[in-house]
Design a protein around this motif. Structure first.
Motif, PDB file in Angstrom:
ATOM      1  N   GLN A   6       0.848  -1.188   0.000  1.00 51.16           N
ATOM      2  CA  GLN A   6       0.000   0.000   0.000  1.00 51.16           C
ATOM      3  C   GLN A   6       0.887   1.243   0.000  1.00 51.16           C
ATOM      4  N   CYS A  23      -3.132   0.401  -3.820  1.00 50.01           N
ATOM      5  CA  CYS A  23      -3.005  -0.949  -3.280  1.00 50.01           C
ATOM      6  C   CYS A  23      -2.548  -1.885  -4.391  1.00 50.01           C
ATOM      7  N   VAL A  32      -9.726  -7.579  -4.482  1.00 48.39           N
ATOM      8  CA  VAL A  32      -9.190  -6.550  -3.595  1.00 48.39           C
ATOM      9  C   VAL A  32     -10.330  -5.983  -2.754  1.00 48.39           C
ATOM     10  N   TRP A  34     -11.222  -2.954   0.392  1.00 47.27           N
ATOM     11  CA  TRP A  34     -10.789  -1.771   1.133  1.00 47.27           C
ATOM     12  C   TRP A  34     -11.544  -1.696   2.457  1.00 47.27           C
ATOM     13  N   SER A  48     -15.236  -3.625  -2.579  1.00 48.59           N
ATOM     14  CA  SER A  48     -14.376  -4.688  -3.078  1.00 48.59           C
ATOM     15  C   SER A  48     -14.483  -4.794  -4.588  1.00 48.59           C
ATOM     16  N   GLN A  68     -10.404  -0.842  -9.841  1.00 49.93           N
ATOM     17  CA  GLN A  68      -9.331  -1.828  -9.973  1.00 49.93           C
ATOM     18  C   GLN A  68      -8.873  -1.811 -11.431  1.00 49.93           C
ATOM     19  N   SER A  74      -5.381  -1.446  -7.185  1.00 49.65           N
ATOM     20  CA  SER A  74      -6.605  -0.696  -6.940  1.00 49.65           C
ATOM     21  C   SER A  74      -6.258   0.663  -6.333  1.00 49.65           C
ATOM     22  N   CYS A  91      -5.994  -2.216   2.701  1.00 51.45           N
ATOM     23  CA  CYS A  91      -6.375  -2.962   1.518  1.00 51.45           C
ATOM     24  C   CYS A  91      -6.052  -4.422   1.817  1.00 51.45           C
ATOM     25  N   SER A  93      -6.168  -8.496  -0.103  1.00 54.37           N
ATOM     26  CA  SER A  93      -6.384  -9.212  -1.361  1.00 54.37           C
ATOM     27  C   SER A  93      -6.614 -10.685  -1.085  1.00 54.37           C
TER      28      SER A  93
END
Lengths: 114, 110
Positions: A6, A23, A32, A34, A48, A68, A74, A91, A93
């Motif tokens: 990040q 991210c 991804v 947040w 997401s 994204q 992202s 963030c 994943s």
């Protein structure tokens, strides 16, 4: 092993300014998420993305937007910042939904709005 | 009532002790369960997924009780480095959006 990256790690902005948080997910992760975490709070899901499409939306203010990109990184764009936006933004994943629900978090961006 | 509830603690234990945390969830459609560990001002780190049959990873054991809708985390032989907040995380069936508990604080002292 590669982790979620990040940037920036720390950000100081004034009220009504804008901020962009980035991210970079773990390689081969196509999903991804947040989160926003205030002091003493649990992480609150914001939004997401799966395969570059928004997949779900949580408590994200209308002033915020995210996307994204083709390389799966992202960005969270925050406008008209308010004092209450000061928080840690994480963030996370994961692999595709249905393959795994395990999420791996990045180190976070600490946003301070003055 | 929050969907995922945890005793915030703190649990204050000496090194070498065994400590257990419980987490209750309200949605019977919950399907995936996890324990995360979070150090102060750091990111949550996945500690372990919790399976129906229970699972063990070294000093850590996780159990799931679907009938009573709770999961547990047992830490044996506590180390100073185990001091952290332990977050219980639950996903509803078909959803990858997790619901976090508020966390349980563990302090291991010499």
């Amino acid at each position: 092993a590669a982790g979620v990256i990040q940037s920036p790690r720390h950000l100081i902005k004034e009220k009504r300014e804008t901020a962009t948080l980035k991210c970079y997910p773990i390689p081969r992760h196509d999903t991804v998420y947040w989160y926003q975490q205030g002091p003493g709070q649990d992480p609150q899901f914001l939004i997401s993305f799966y395969e570059k499409m928004q997949s779900d939306k949580g408590s994200i203010p209308d002033r915020f937007s995210a996307q994204q990109f083709s390389d799966y990184h992202s960005e969270l764009n925050m406008s008209s910042l308010e004092l209450g936006d000061s928080a840690l933004y994480f963030c996370a994943s994961s692999l595709s939904p249905g393959v795994s629900y395990e999420q791996y978090f990045g180190p976070g961006t600490r946003l301070t709005v003055t | 009532r929050k969907e995922v509830e945890q005793d915030p603690g703190p649990f204050n234990v000496p090194e070498g002790a065994t400590v257990a945390f419980n987490c209750t969830y309200s949605n019977s459609a919950s399907q995936s369960f996890f324990w995360y560990r979070q150090d102060c001002r750091k990111e949550p780190k996945l500690l372990m997924s919790v399976y129906s049959s229970g699972n063990e990873d070294g000093r850590f054991t996780a159990q799931l009780n679907r009938a009573s809708q709770y999961i547990s985390l047992l830490i044996r032989d506590s180390k100073l480095s185990d001091s952290a907040t332990y977050l219980c995380v639950v996903n509803k069936r078909g959803s990858y959006i997790p619901t976090f508990g508020r966390g349980t604080s563990l302090i291991v002292h010499p």
